[in-house]
Design a protein around this motif. Sequence first.
Motif, mmCIF file in Angstrom:
data_model
loop_
_atom_site.group_PDB
_atom_site.id
_atom_site.type_symbol
_atom_site.label_atom_id
_atom_site.label_comp_id
_atom_site.label_asym_id
_atom_site.label_seq_id
_atom_site.Cartn_x
_atom_site.Cartn_y
_atom_site.Cartn_z
ATOM 1 N N TYR A 1 0.794 -1.204 0.000
ATOM 2 C CA TYR A 1 0.000 0.000 0.000
ATOM 3 C C TYR A 1 0.844 1.279 0.000
ATOM 4 O O TYR A 1 0.511 2.252 -0.619
ATOM 5 C CB TYR A 1 -0.922 0.028 1.224
ATOM 6 N N VAL A 2 1.912 1.287 0.718
ATOM 7 C CA VAL A 2 2.613 2.543 0.918
ATOM 8 C C VAL A 2 4.117 2.419 0.724
ATOM 9 O O VAL A 2 4.887 3.163 1.322
ATOM 10 C CB VAL A 2 2.320 3.095 2.329
ATOM 11 N N SER A 3 4.540 1.501 -0.129
ATOM 12 C CA SER A 3 5.940 1.393 -0.506
ATOM 13 C C SER A 3 6.884 1.374 0.687
ATOM 14 O O SER A 3 7.706 2.268 0.885
ATOM 15 C CB SER A 3 6.304 2.538 -1.453
ATOM 16 N N GLN A 4 6.706 0.378 1.501
ATOM 17 C CA GLN A 4 7.587 0.081 2.624
ATOM 18 C C GLN A 4 7.346 0.958 3.862
ATOM 19 O O GLN A 4 7.627 0.539 4.957
ATOM 20 C CB GLN A 4 9.063 0.225 2.226
ATOM 21 N N THR A 5 6.844 2.172 3.725
ATOM 22 C CA THR A 5 6.718 3.069 4.869
ATOM 23 C C THR A 5 5.255 3.374 5.164
ATOM 24 O O THR A 5 4.604 4.089 4.407
ATOM 25 C CB THR A 5 7.454 4.396 4.618
ATOM 26 N N GLN B 1 2.009 5.161 6.251
ATOM 27 C CA GLN B 1 1.648 6.555 6.436
ATOM 28 C C GLN B 1 0.205 6.591 6.939
ATOM 29 O O GLN B 1 -0.726 6.458 6.153
ATOM 30 C CB GLN B 1 1.775 7.321 5.127
ATOM 31 N N PRO B 2 0.012 6.742 8.249
ATOM 32 C CA PRO B 2 -1.342 6.634 8.814
ATOM 33 C C PRO B 2 -2.226 7.837 8.503
ATOM 34 O O PRO B 2 -2.672 8.554 9.391
ATOM 35 C CB PRO B 2 -1.058 6.522 10.322
ATOM 36 N N ASN B 3 -2.477 8.075 7.208
ATOM 37 C CA ASN B 3 -3.438 9.091 6.813
ATOM 38 C C ASN B 3 -4.800 8.440 6.606
ATOM 39 O O ASN B 3 -4.950 7.224 6.787
ATOM 40 C CB ASN B 3 -2.968 9.820 5.546
ATOM 41 N N ALA B 4 -5.793 9.234 6.196
ATOM 42 C CA ALA B 4 -7.158 8.708 6.072
ATOM 43 C C ALA B 4 -7.234 7.581 5.044
ATOM 44 O O ALA B 4 -7.904 6.569 5.253
ATOM 45 C CB ALA B 4 -8.111 9.840 5.699
ATOM 46 N N GLY B 5 -6.559 7.735 3.915
ATOM 47 C CA GLY B 5 -6.584 6.697 2.886
ATOM 48 C C GLY B 5 -5.946 5.408 3.349
ATOM 49 O O GLY B 5 -6.453 4.313 3.082
ATOM 50 N N TRP B 6 -4.822 5.535 4.048
ATOM 51 C CA TRP B 6 -4.128 4.345 4.556
ATOM 52 C C TRP B 6 -4.996 3.619 5.580
ATOM 53 O O TRP B 6 -5.096 2.394 5.566
ATOM 54 C CB TRP B 6 -2.812 4.770 5.188
ATOM 55 N N VAL B 7 -5.631 4.388 6.481
ATOM 56 C CA VAL B 7 -6.485 3.779 7.496
ATOM 57 C C VAL B 7 -7.662 3.054 6.845
ATOM 58 O O VAL B 7 -8.029 1.953 7.255
ATOM 59 C CB VAL B 7 -6.991 4.846 8.488
ATOM 60 N N ARG B 8 -8.247 3.660 5.809
ATOM 61 C CA ARG B 8 -9.381 3.028 5.137
ATOM 62 C C ARG B 8 -8.957 1.725 4.462
ATOM 63 O O ARG B 8 -9.636 0.709 4.572
ATOM 64 C CB ARG B 8 -9.977 3.974 4.100
ATOM 65 N N ARG B 9 -7.815 1.748 3.766
ATOM 66 C CA ARG B 9 -7.328 0.529 3.113
ATOM 67 C C ARG B 9 -7.011 -0.544 4.148
ATOM 68 O O ARG B 9 -7.280 -1.724 3.931
ATOM 69 C CB ARG B 9 -6.104 0.847 2.260
ATOM 70 N N ALA B 10 -6.445 -0.122 5.269
ATOM 71 C CA ALA B 10 -6.118 -1.087 6.325
ATOM 72 C C ALA B 10 -7.393 -1.706 6.888
ATOM 73 O O ALA B 10 -7.464 -2.919 7.126
ATOM 74 C CB ALA B 10 -5.322 -0.414 7.433
ATOM 75 N N TRP B 11 -8.413 -0.885 7.095
ATOM 76 C CA TRP B 11 -9.661 -1.366 7.676
ATOM 77 C C TRP B 11 -10.354 -2.369 6.762
ATOM 78 O O TRP B 11 -11.044 -3.274 7.219
ATOM 79 C CB TRP B 11 -10.582 -0.184 7.962
ATOM 80 N N LEU B 12 -10.178 -2.221 5.451
ATOM 81 C CA LEU B 12 -10.821 -3.117 4.492
ATOM 82 C C LEU B 12 -9.980 -4.348 4.191
ATOM 83 O O LEU B 12 -10.418 -5.220 3.446
ATOM 84 C CB LEU B 12 -11.114 -2.362 3.185
ATOM 85 N N ASP B 13 -8.787 -4.419 4.756
ATOM 86 C CA ASP B 13 -7.914 -5.574 4.529
ATOM 87 C C ASP B 13 -8.399 -6.752 5.370
ATOM 88 O O ASP B 13 -8.564 -6.648 6.580
ATOM 89 C CB ASP B 13 -6.478 -5.212 4.897
ATOM 90 N N GLU B 14 -8.609 -7.910 4.714
ATOM 91 C CA GLU B 14 -9.104 -9.094 5.425
ATOM 92 C C GLU B 14 -8.182 -9.519 6.555
ATOM 93 O O GLU B 14 -8.638 -9.956 7.621
ATOM 94 C CB GLU B 14 -9.271 -10.251 4.435
ATOM 95 N N ASN B 15 -6.882 -9.403 6.317
ATOM 96 C CA ASN B 15 -5.930 -9.833 7.342
ATOM 97 C C ASN B 15 -5.999 -8.939 8.578
ATOM 98 O O ASN B 15 -5.875 -9.420 9.704
ATOM 99 C CB ASN B 15 -4.512 -9.834 6.763
ATOM 100 N N ILE B 16 -6.200 -7.642 8.362
ATOM 101 C CA ILE B 16 -6.361 -6.722 9.492
ATOM 102 C C ILE B 16 -7.602 -7.093 10.291
ATOM 103 O O ILE B 16 -7.601 -7.112 11.531
ATOM 104 C CB ILE B 16 -6.464 -5.270 8.998
#
Length: 262
Positions: free
Chosen positions: A61-65, A67-82
């Motif tokens: 999602y974020v090329s190794q680093t 970045q807890p912004n709104a987009g990153w949080v949304r993608r993380a929340w929709l990740d099955e593993n999360i």
Amino acid sequence: MATTQHYLWAAGHFLLLACSFRFFLAKALFRAVSAWWYKASFTGALVSYAIVCQKSLGTCYVSQTPQPNAGWVRRAWLDENIQYFLMAFFWWSSRPVTLALVPYAIFSLFHALTFTRTTLLPQFLPPTPSAQPGGAPTPHPLAKKLQVWVKTNYDNAMRAVAFAELVILARVVLGALTFRNAFVTPLIYAHFLRQRWYQSKFTRDAVASVHARILAFVNGPGKPPVVAQVYKQVTDLTGRWAGSLPGPAAGAGAGAAGARRQ
């Protein structure tokens, strides 16, 4: 070549399998068992899922680093593993619910078998070199059998997981009513299943199957009309909350993206 992280990931799955088997066996034999085995099982799940989540969120999602912004949080929340990682932490920190181990144990069984086939077996039962120059080596027959078994039984296992998760919801609802688990547990798990509904074809099929069976029961001969009316009200409320009604039509056009389990 397997990395240390890969071995830790596999160790988490093997730990979950061993401890959950011990816990299930004691429950099946109606013997007392320490909650330590339950927590150890979910500790294994947390280790494995944490590694997968770190790799997923750190590289895809974020090329190794991260970045807890709104987009990153949304993608993380929709990740099955999360989602499965967060549920594992919830179960680990809550009063034991034996059925909660079932989906994780099934996932770990397939991951452990695949790790055994691809990483462990070649070290003890190396593949046979190809008779033709440059050809791929032939895996050991045991490795082939494991591969065939995993491929043959994968879909059935994921269906079993989907139905098991519905049974878990029923269990925690009853548990809340009988004070065997916290009242917040069915709310949290219902939200988790709502996400599974959108992401997994197996979950949609399981919900449709259960919904059809309940409809046939409440509309059966001799049943008071009020039973069907109450069930309709429940499904209407559930549909408005979930965004779509449980039934075959709701998941008919959905793709199979949610079928893959990590």
